[in-house]
Write a protein that holds these residues in place. Structure first.
Motif, PDB file in Angstrom:
ATOM      1  N   PHE A 133       0.828  -1.211   0.000  1.00 58.88           N
ATOM      2  CA  PHE A 133       0.000   0.000   0.000  1.00 58.88           C
ATOM      3  C   PHE A 133       0.864   1.263   0.000  1.00 58.88           C
ATOM      4  CE2 PHE A 133      -3.120  -3.068   1.542  1.00 58.88           C
ATOM      5  CZ  PHE A 133      -4.195  -2.760   0.720  1.00 58.88           C
ATOM      6  N   VAL A 134       2.063   1.170   0.546  1.00 59.05           N
ATOM      7  CA  VAL A 134       3.010   2.281   0.472  1.00 59.05           C
ATOM      8  C   VAL A 134       4.065   1.895  -0.560  1.00 59.05           C
ATOM      9  CG1 VAL A 134       4.602   3.761   1.720  1.00 59.05           C
ATOM     10  CG2 VAL A 134       2.592   2.822   2.897  1.00 59.05           C
ATOM     11  N   SER A 135       3.762   2.192  -1.822  1.00 60.09           N
ATOM     12  CA  SER A 135       4.644   1.821  -2.925  1.00 60.09           C
ATOM     13  C   SER A 135       4.390   2.753  -4.093  1.00 60.09           C
ATOM     14  CB  SER A 135       4.410   0.362  -3.350  1.00 60.09           C
ATOM     15  OG  SER A 135       3.102   0.199  -3.860  1.00 60.09           O
ATOM     16  N   TRP A 136       5.332   2.735  -5.020  1.00 56.38           N
ATOM     17  CA  TRP A 136       5.206   3.582  -6.192  1.00 56.38           C
ATOM     18  C   TRP A 136       4.025   3.146  -7.051  1.00 56.38           C
ATOM     19  CZ3 TRP A 136       5.208   7.834  -8.349  1.00 56.38           C
ATOM     20  CH2 TRP A 136       5.364   8.027  -9.722  1.00 56.38           C
ATOM     21  N   GLU A 137       3.777   1.840  -7.158  1.00 56.07           N
ATOM     22  CA  GLU A 137       2.657   1.354  -7.956  1.00 56.07           C
ATOM     23  C   GLU A 137       1.328   1.830  -7.386  1.00 56.07           C
ATOM     24  OE1 GLU A 137       2.252  -0.291 -10.824  1.00 56.07           O
ATOM     25  OE2 GLU A 137       4.391  -0.023 -11.151  1.00 56.07           O
ATOM     26  N   MET A 138       1.185   1.762  -6.071  1.00 52.54           N
ATOM     27  CA  MET A 138      -0.041   2.257  -5.463  1.00 52.54           C
ATOM     28  C   MET A 138      -0.159   3.764  -5.628  1.00 52.54           C
ATOM     29  SD  MET A 138      -2.859   1.541  -4.054  1.00 52.54           S
ATOM     30  CE  MET A 138      -2.622  -0.204  -3.663  1.00 52.54           C
ATOM     31  N   GLY A 139       0.974   4.475  -5.594  1.00 51.50           N
ATOM     32  CA  GLY A 139       0.951   5.909  -5.842  1.00 51.50           C
ATOM     33  C   GLY A 139       0.466   6.236  -7.239  1.00 51.50           C
ATOM     34  N   LYS A 140       0.912   5.463  -8.223  1.00 48.98           N
ATOM     35  CA  LYS A 140       0.447   5.675  -9.597  1.00 48.98           C
ATOM     36  C   LYS A 140      -1.051   5.411  -9.715  1.00 48.98           C
ATOM     37  CE  LYS A 140       3.653   3.045 -11.496  1.00 48.98           C
ATOM     38  NZ  LYS A 140       4.464   2.343 -12.531  1.00 48.98           N
ATOM     39  N   THR A 141      -1.525   4.401  -9.006  1.00 41.41           N
ATOM     40  CA  THR A 141      -2.960   4.106  -9.034  1.00 41.41           C
ATOM     41  C   THR A 141      -3.768   5.255  -8.448  1.00 41.41           C
ATOM     42  OG1 THR A 141      -2.568   1.718  -8.883  1.00 41.41           O
ATOM     43  CG2 THR A 141      -4.734   2.517  -8.228  1.00 41.41           C
ATOM     44  N   ILE A 142      -3.289   5.831  -7.353  1.00 43.54           N
ATOM     45  CA  ILE A 142      -3.993   6.956  -6.728  1.00 43.54           C
ATOM     46  C   ILE A 142      -4.012   8.163  -7.657  1.00 43.54           C
ATOM     47  CG2 ILE A 142      -3.916   8.610  -4.820  1.00 43.54           C
ATOM     48  CD1 ILE A 142      -2.785   6.359  -3.075  1.00 43.54           C
ATOM     49  N   ILE A 143      -2.877   8.446  -8.292  1.00 44.22           N
ATOM     50  CA  ILE A 143      -2.807   9.585  -9.215  1.00 44.22           C
ATOM     51  C   ILE A 143      -3.779   9.399 -10.375  1.00 44.22           C
ATOM     52  CG2 ILE A 143      -1.322  10.771 -10.879  1.00 44.22           C
ATOM     53  CD1 ILE A 143       1.028  10.222  -8.978  1.00 44.22           C
ATOM     54  N   ILE A 144      -3.782   8.222 -10.965  1.00 49.26           N
ATOM     55  CA  ILE A 144      -4.659   7.959 -12.106  1.00 49.26           C
ATOM     56  C   ILE A 144      -6.129   8.013 -11.690  1.00 49.26           C
ATOM     57  CG2 ILE A 144      -5.371   6.144 -13.724  1.00 49.26           C
ATOM     58  CD1 ILE A 144      -2.472   5.351 -13.964  1.00 49.26           C
ATOM     59  N   THR A 145      -6.434   7.528 -10.483  1.00 47.12           N
ATOM     60  CA  THR A 145      -7.814   7.568 -10.004  1.00 47.12           C
ATOM     61  C   THR A 145      -8.283   8.999  -9.810  1.00 47.12           C
ATOM     62  OG1 THR A 145      -7.490   5.445  -8.884  1.00 47.12           O
ATOM     63  CG2 THR A 145      -9.363   6.784  -8.182  1.00 47.12           C
ATOM     64  N   LEU A 146      -7.437   9.827  -9.224  1.00 51.55           N
ATOM     65  CA  LEU A 146      -7.813  11.233  -9.029  1.00 51.55           C
ATOM     66  C   LEU A 146      -7.993  11.945 -10.359  1.00 51.55           C
ATOM     67  CD1 LEU A 146      -5.473  12.208  -6.044  1.00 51.55           C
ATOM     68  CD2 LEU A 146      -7.931  11.759  -5.985  1.00 51.55           C
ATOM     69  N   GLN A 147      -7.167  11.630 -11.347  1.00 55.93           N
ATOM     70  CA  GLN A 147      -7.311  12.251 -12.662  1.00 55.93           C
ATOM     71  C   GLN A 147      -8.603  11.806 -13.342  1.00 55.93           C
ATOM     72  OE1 GLN A 147      -3.739  11.270 -14.787  1.00 55.93           O
ATOM     73  NE2 GLN A 147      -2.641  13.064 -14.038  1.00 55.93           N
ATOM     74  N   GLY A 148      -9.006  10.566 -13.107  1.00 55.33           N
ATOM     75  CA  GLY A 148     -10.236  10.085 -13.723  1.00 55.33           C
ATOM     76  C   GLY A 148     -11.486  10.510 -12.995  1.00 55.33           C
ATOM     77  N   ALA A 149     -11.365  10.954 -11.738  1.00 58.60           N
ATOM     78  CA  ALA A 149     -12.536  11.332 -10.948  1.00 58.60           C
ATOM     79  C   ALA A 149     -13.233  12.557 -11.541  1.00 58.60           C
ATOM     80  CB  ALA A 149     -12.129  11.596  -9.504  1.00 58.60           C
ATOM     81  N   GLN A 150     -12.443  13.528 -12.030  1.00 57.63           N
ATOM     82  CA  GLN A 150     -13.047  14.759 -12.548  1.00 57.63           C
ATOM     83  C   GLN A 150     -13.865  14.510 -13.820  1.00 57.63           C
ATOM     84  OE1 GLN A 150     -12.096  16.761 -15.375  1.00 57.63           O
ATOM     85  NE2 GLN A 150     -13.410  18.516 -14.884  1.00 57.63           N
ATOM     86  N   PRO A 151     -13.328  13.850 -14.858  1.00 53.93           N
ATOM     87  CA  PRO A 151     -14.172  13.573 -16.027  1.00 53.93           C
ATOM     88  C   PRO A 151     -15.321  12.614 -15.715  1.00 53.93           C
ATOM     89  CG  PRO A 151     -12.023  12.509 -16.263  1.00 53.93           C
ATOM     90  CD  PRO A 151     -11.935  13.425 -15.094  1.00 53.93           C
ATOM     91  N   LEU A 152     -15.139  11.727 -14.720  1.00 52.51           N
ATOM     92  CA  LEU A 152     -16.235  10.835 -14.335  1.00 52.51           C
ATOM     93  C   LEU A 152     -17.377  11.635 -13.717  1.00 52.51           C
ATOM     94  CD1 LEU A 152     -17.358   7.971 -13.979  1.00 52.51           C
ATOM     95  CD2 LEU A 152     -16.212   7.898 -11.747  1.00 52.51           C
ATOM     96  N   TYR A 153     -17.035  12.610 -12.887  1.00 50.38           N
ATOM     97  CA  TYR A 153     -18.063  13.474 -12.304  1.00 50.38           C
ATOM     98  C   TYR A 153     -18.802  14.255 -13.388  1.00 50.38           C
ATOM     99  CZ  TYR A 153     -20.108  17.500  -9.916  1.00 50.38           C
ATOM    100  OH  TYR A 153     -20.974  18.467  -9.477  1.00 50.38           O
ATOM    101  N   CYS A 154     -18.044  14.796 -14.351  1.00 52.45           N
ATOM    102  CA  CYS A 154     -18.681  15.529 -15.453  1.00 52.45           C
ATOM    103  C   CYS A 154     -19.583  14.613 -16.271  1.00 52.45           C
ATOM    104  CB  CYS A 154     -17.612  16.149 -16.352  1.00 52.45           C
ATOM    105  SG  CYS A 154     -16.640  17.448 -15.560  1.00 52.45           S
TER     106      CYS A 154
END
Length: 428
Positions: A133-154
């Motif tokens: 859970f504390v890893s670069w791969e999980m960090g990439k997943t969090i970043i990608i999820t946050l980027q997708g949250a905005q267009p998903l909301y729209c």
């Protein structure tokens, strides 16, 4: 049909390409390109790990390029998640081999047999059978999820009717579909890792780590020759474990359900992109940027749907899309990459800033009104002869009488049309 600088496409209006970005400051360009490239770089860079070479040869540049194709990335996410669903015994070595992009003497290989065939080449495995859970791969997943949250909301707001479709895209928002597709990474997020190493220098390193055990048992053949398991575990002698000993069949119903839902998710996004390109009303407005964005989405989503559906029906379980070494797939990948670069260039030419600070590719007053409008306020262009023509009122006294005079201005008034509401005035 042509009307001045406007073309009519069905019921909609189309504004041809025009140079409008001359007024954008340097610091605003930095912000625009950051917002533009963030979903593109995050989706592609996180979706294609470094190759694992178990051959003396090396792939050429066009062999590696195909792993950055969005279709390849979507296929890989689904294959890893499906493999986890079907696994009989999911451990660290299974997770590592499922994530690895193996380059062999025969080319790319992501089949289930590589789990046992690749083990003698492994010099490092993850500590656990899931991502830390504390890893670069999980960090990439969090970043990608946050980027997708905005267009998903729209997207949800558009489907529920609380927001209108905004076709006047600017440079900062030309890859919303990639941001949305990045959310599909969540299907395999717990089993995506790059914490492994496969190398051809295996003989001493892998045994030192205990990855390959060589029991001191000898076998005597018919001709009285002896061979130890130590020699049988060399890579050229390793027997690949049958897939049925490692995974359930593809007919396993949770696997079928997952692949169906995954396929329908991509199909739904493709349908929405196709609907975006259809001129439903006279109020629809398109620019060169918005049309190219729609065409790009249709191109790679349509082919992704065809490929994923075809290989799913064929019962393919590899984590690397099977056609990755085909000449046509390489041409398709280069075409998509070139299309993206061209889209960025054209959007950079067409993007301009509106009085409210937002960016659009629509020209003039039309673009200002459409871009700055919100559910609570709208923009009123102000100039002599316009419907919203107003002025600044000043008070003076002459001959003991109070007089009022109006000094006309040119600009844009932004605010809610409610009595007593304060308006923010931006003068051009």
């Amino acid at each position: 049909m042509v009307d001045g600088n406007t073309l009519y496409w069905g019921k909609a209006q189309f504004y041809p390409l025009a140079y409008q970005s001359q007024g954008i400051a340097f610091e605003e360009w930095i912000s625009l390109f950051t917002l533009c490239l963030a979903p593109l770089i995050a989706h592609i860079a996180s979706g294609a790990p470094r190759p694992s070479y178990i051959s003396r040869s090396r792939p050429r540049w066009h062999d590696r390029l195909c792993h950055f194709n969005p279709s390849s990335i979507l296929f890989r996410y689904a294959a890893i998640a499906d493999r986890r669903i079907r696994a009989l015994n999911w451990d660290a070595s299974t997770m590592a081999a499922s994530n690895a992009l193996f380059w062999t003497d025969e080319g790319w290989d992501g089949t289930e047999e590589m789990i046992s065939r690749g083990l003698p080449y492994c010099t490092h495995l993850p500590e656990h059978s899931r991502v830390e859970f504390v890893s670069w791969e999980m960090g990439k997943t969090i970043i990608i999820t946050l980027q997708g949250a905005q267009p998903l909301y729209c997207l949800i707001s558009i489907l529920t009717g609380s927001m209108a479709i905004n076709p006047n895209m600017a440079l900062d928002g030309i890859f919303p579909s990639l941001a949305l597709l990045g959310l599909l990474r969540l299907c395999a997020a717990l089993w995506l890792t790059d914490d492994f190493v496969y190398t051809t220098s295996h003989s001493s390193q892998s045994r030192a780590m205990g990855l390959v055990r060589a029991p001191t048992i000898s076998i005597e053949g018919n001709h009285h020759r002896k061979a130890s398991f130590d020699s049988l575990l060399e890579p050229e002698h390793v027997m690949a474990a049958p897939p049925e000993m490692l995974f359930r069949p593809l007919s396993y119903w949770p696997s079928r359900m997952f692949r169906t839902v995954y396929f329908l998710s991509i199909l739904a996004l493709a349908i929405l992109c196709a609907m975006f390109l259809v001129p439903w009303s006279k109020d629809a407005m398109y620019t060169t940027t918005s049309l190219l964005v729609g065409l790009l989405n249709i191109c790679f989503l349509a082919l992704s749907i065809v490929l994923y559906g075809y290989y799913s029906l064929r019962g393919t379980s590899t984590t690397i899309i099977p056609c990755i070494s085909s000449a046509w797939y390489k041409i398709y990948t280069i075409f998509i990459m070139t299309f993206m670069v061209g889209l960025i260039i054209i959007s950079s030419i067409e993007t301009r800033e509106t009085p409210c600070g937002k960016f659009t590719s629509l020209p003039g007053e039309t673009g200002d009104i459409a871009t700055c409008a919100t559910p609570y306020s709208k923009l009123l262009p102000i100039y002599p002869g316009s419907d919203g023509w107003v002025g600044l009122v000043s008070e003076s006294w002459a001959n003991d009488h109070q007089e009022f005079s109006t000094q006309y201005i040119m600009g844009s008034c932004i605010g809610s049309l409610v009595e007593g509401q304060t308006y923010n005035l931006t003068v051009e």
